[in-house]
Design an enzyme around this catalytic site. Structure first.
Site, PDB file in Angstrom:
ATOM      1  N   ASP A 178      19.002   1.430 -31.989  1.00  0.00           N
ATOM      2  CA  ASP A 178      20.124   2.350 -31.847  1.00  0.00           C
ATOM      3  C   ASP A 178      20.899   2.146 -30.549  1.00  0.00           C
ATOM      4  O   ASP A 178      21.671   1.218 -30.435  1.00  0.00           O
ATOM      5  CB  ASP A 178      19.597   3.790 -31.994  1.00  0.00           C
ATOM      6  CG  ASP A 178      20.708   4.815 -32.149  1.00  0.00           C
ATOM      7  OD1 ASP A 178      21.881   4.422 -32.199  1.00  0.00           O
ATOM      8  OD2 ASP A 178      20.398   6.011 -32.228  1.00  0.00           O
ATOM      9  N   HIS A 232      19.191  -0.501 -36.945  1.00  0.00           N
ATOM     10  CA  HIS A 232      20.248   0.380 -36.430  1.00  0.00           C
ATOM     11  C   HIS A 232      20.589   0.019 -34.995  1.00  0.00           C
ATOM     12  O   HIS A 232      19.810   0.273 -34.069  1.00  0.00           O
ATOM     13  CB  HIS A 232      19.816   1.841 -36.523  1.00  0.00           C
ATOM     14  CG  HIS A 232      20.943   2.802 -36.276  1.00  0.00           C
ATOM     15  ND1 HIS A 232      22.031   2.886 -37.115  1.00  0.00           N
ATOM     16  CD2 HIS A 232      21.165   3.704 -35.287  1.00  0.00           C
ATOM     17  CE1 HIS A 232      22.866   3.805 -36.661  1.00  0.00           C
ATOM     18  NE2 HIS A 232      22.380   4.309 -35.552  1.00  0.00           N
ATOM     19  N   HIS A 260      17.805   8.236 -38.530  1.00  0.00           N
ATOM     20  CA  HIS A 260      17.217   9.354 -37.784  1.00  0.00           C
ATOM     21  C   HIS A 260      16.459  10.293 -38.723  1.00  0.00           C
ATOM     22  O   HIS A 260      15.256  10.408 -38.624  1.00  0.00           O
ATOM     23  CB  HIS A 260      18.245  10.121 -36.936  1.00  0.00           C
ATOM     24  CG  HIS A 260      18.932   9.271 -35.920  1.00  0.00           C
ATOM     25  ND1 HIS A 260      18.240   8.541 -34.991  1.00  0.00           N
ATOM     26  CD2 HIS A 260      20.252   8.978 -35.721  1.00  0.00           C
ATOM     27  CE1 HIS A 260      19.086   7.858 -34.243  1.00  0.00           C
ATOM     28  NE2 HIS A 260      20.316   8.102 -34.664  1.00  0.00           N
ATOM     29  N   ARG A 308      29.701  14.778 -40.124  1.00  0.00           N
ATOM     30  CA  ARG A 308      30.678  15.297 -39.146  1.00  0.00           C
ATOM     31  C   ARG A 308      31.973  14.504 -39.210  1.00  0.00           C
ATOM     32  O   ARG A 308      33.057  15.053 -39.045  1.00  0.00           O
ATOM     33  CB  ARG A 308      30.101  15.188 -37.723  1.00  0.00           C
ATOM     34  CG  ARG A 308      28.936  16.094 -37.443  1.00  0.00           C
ATOM     35  CD  ARG A 308      28.395  15.898 -36.030  1.00  0.00           C
ATOM     36  NE  ARG A 308      27.441  14.801 -35.957  1.00  0.00           N
ATOM     37  CZ  ARG A 308      27.567  13.752 -35.162  1.00  0.00           C
ATOM     38  NH1 ARG A 308      28.606  13.631 -34.357  1.00  0.00           N
ATOM     39  NH2 ARG A 308      26.647  12.801 -35.161  1.00  0.00           N
ATOM     40  N   HIS A 347      24.263   8.127 -40.472  1.00  0.00           N
ATOM     41  CA  HIS A 347      23.543   8.976 -39.520  1.00  0.00           C
ATOM     42  C   HIS A 347      23.265  10.313 -40.200  1.00  0.00           C
ATOM     43  O   HIS A 347      24.196  10.954 -40.714  1.00  0.00           O
ATOM     44  CB  HIS A 347      24.425   9.274 -38.297  1.00  0.00           C
ATOM     45  CG  HIS A 347      24.618   8.143 -37.345  1.00  0.00           C
ATOM     46  ND1 HIS A 347      25.865   7.741 -36.900  1.00  0.00           N
ATOM     47  CD2 HIS A 347      23.729   7.342 -36.710  1.00  0.00           C
ATOM     48  CE1 HIS A 347      25.735   6.753 -36.037  1.00  0.00           C
ATOM     49  NE2 HIS A 347      24.459   6.478 -35.907  1.00  0.00           N
TER      50      HIS A 347
HETATM   51 ZN   LIG Z   1      23.437   5.459 -34.214  1.00  0.00          ZN
END
Ligand SMILES: [Zn+2]
Length: 439
Positions: free
Chosen positions: A317, A56, A266, A207, A229
């Site tokens: 990330d 990621h 995550h 989202r 995510h």
């Molecule tokens: Zn990310």
């Protein structure tokens, strides 16, 4: 045929001594433990690990390192700083930065990277002449550096989620979004495979992608990697629950997004039901321990996910840190802090997460030192101030990126004597950051 010899090497059945490794045509041809070194063998200067995958990455976030800690805040205030950076990037500066960041990654021991790519358009949200100009920069950067790349083109259609539904894209998010799911699919369809490249897709988050578009993204993934995510922040869960009456994990499951080809990045704030769903579907959980600590996200249920059936993999990330060893022992140390127990994962499990599981998450075979696999490996010095005295099978708990001495990807030496074949990644980074006005 190239022939190496290592005093210690991580093979699929554990750490072995006196290992001869022969490579032909970019693959391991022969791997033999317990043999004396031939005069023609190149001696490898440390413990040899399989190739390490960074599942990621958002390469451009590297420009924020060491610049976001002055005013406190939360994940959401950090995001405002990331958005401000995103407004300043163009294809040339994006390429320069990605090249430097991928070079930093290989110097640190990463041999494959999954770039979760969501910056697609120009500052007005209009498409470039090449609609994938920014993605092309990532592909070019990875090819020049010599790292394996899985380009995960992220679908991003809405500006957020509230109890009342999805919000329109704001001015900055126009750069991330396509006008609708058909436009995203049409743009992604223009990407072409190449050597050293895998094409995958991503749901940015629940989202940014309404439920009615989820199955289209899943279908676009085909047999390739699909990343998302998931539940990084409690606010996402609350909004999803308020609008859909279910958790993000349940929503993704309802729309067929979760499977053995999917990686949930995550997976921090999960219910017991979420853990059972993710594990039961064989979805990989992509943990990013240094980022999750840096952004005050929380500690996800790594051991419970693993026990439920989810392979684990690791990513850096937002690149507050680029160090596969920091992610690897960060995963274990977060578990220890949360549980009050040591040894939540064995050394062999941690190496597998960082290598083979990560490769699979990105749609690559390999991440194992065995005949027939792609010839990717990393040599870690066992005689540095950090690693002197460590047992070879426990070196990952002591080493840092600074101990990486040699990196071979597809049989090609990318890092030798601690130096990258492109020159100094720090100079590349300095030039790229100067261009952005970030120094
Ligand atoms: Zn990310």
């Amino acid at each position: 045929m190239t022939s190496y010899w290592a005093a210690d090497a991580w093979l699929p059945d554990g750490c072995q001594s006196a290992v001869r490794i022969r490579i032909e045509g970019g693959r391991f041809a022969d791997v033999q433990p317990g043999v004396a070194r031939d005069p023609g063998d190149e001696a490898l200067p440390g413990v040899v690990l399989p190739g390490l995958a960074n599942v990621h990455s958002h390469a451009f976030h590297r420009a924020l390192r060491g610049r976001t800690h002055g005013g406190g805040g939360t994940f959401w205030t950090w995001r405002e700083q990331m958005y401000a950076l995103a407004t300043r990037l163009d294809p040339d500066s994006y390429l320069d930065l990605a090249r430097a960041v991928f070079a930093e990654m290989t110097l640190a021991g990463y041999t494959a990277v999954g770039e979760f790519h969501y910056l697609h358009h120009d500052r007005g949200g209009r498409g470039y002449a090449d609609p994938n100009a920014l993605g092309a920069g990532l592909i070019q950067a990875a090819a020049e550096v010599g790292i394996r790349l899985t380009l995960l083109d992220a679908c991003y259609l809405s500006g957020g989620l509230t109890a009342g539904g999805h919000l329109p894209l704001d001015e900055i998010q126009q750069r991330f979004g396509d006008s609708d799911i058909d436009a995203w699919q049409a743009r992604v369809a223009l990407l072409r495979p190449a050597a050293g490249l895998r094409l995958g897709v991503a749901v940015h988050s629940v989202r940014a992608v309404p439920a009615e578009a989820l199955s289209a993204v899943r279908n676009a993934a085909g047999e390739g990697a699909l990343h998302v995510h998931l539940s990084e922040q409690p606010a996402e869960n609350a909004a999803c629950q308020a609008y859909y009456g279910r958790s993000p994990t349940q929503l993704l499951d309802d729309h067929g997004v979760l499977s053995t080809r999917t990686t949930a990045v995550h997976a921090t704030h999960l219910t017991n039901t979420d853990v059972a769903i993710l594990g039961g579907s064989g979805t990989t959980a992509g943990f990013c321990p240094t980022t999750e600590a840096d952004l005050a996200d929380g500690i996800g249920p790594a051991r419970r996910l693993f026990d439920a059936g989810s392979p684990l993999a690791l990513g850096s990330d937002q690149h507050a840190v680029i160090d596969p060893f920091a992610e690897l022992h960060g995963l274990e140390l977060h578990e220890r802090l949360a549980s009050g127990e040591r040894g939540r994962f064995t050394p062999a499990e941690l190496v597998t997460f960082a290598s083979e599981s990560g490769y699979r998450s990105l749609g690559w075979e390999g991440g194992r030192i065995e005949p027939g696999a792609p010839a990717d490996f990393v040599v870690v010095r066992a005689d540095s101030v950090r690693t002197a005295g460590t047992r070879p099978e426990q070196i990952c708990y002591a080493a840092t990126a600074a101990d990486v001495e040699q990196v071979v990807i597809g049989g090609r030496t990318i890092v030798k004597d601690g130096c990258h074949h492109l020159g100094s990644p720090s100079l590349l980074l300095a030039a790229a950051l100067d261009r952005l006005g970030e120094r």
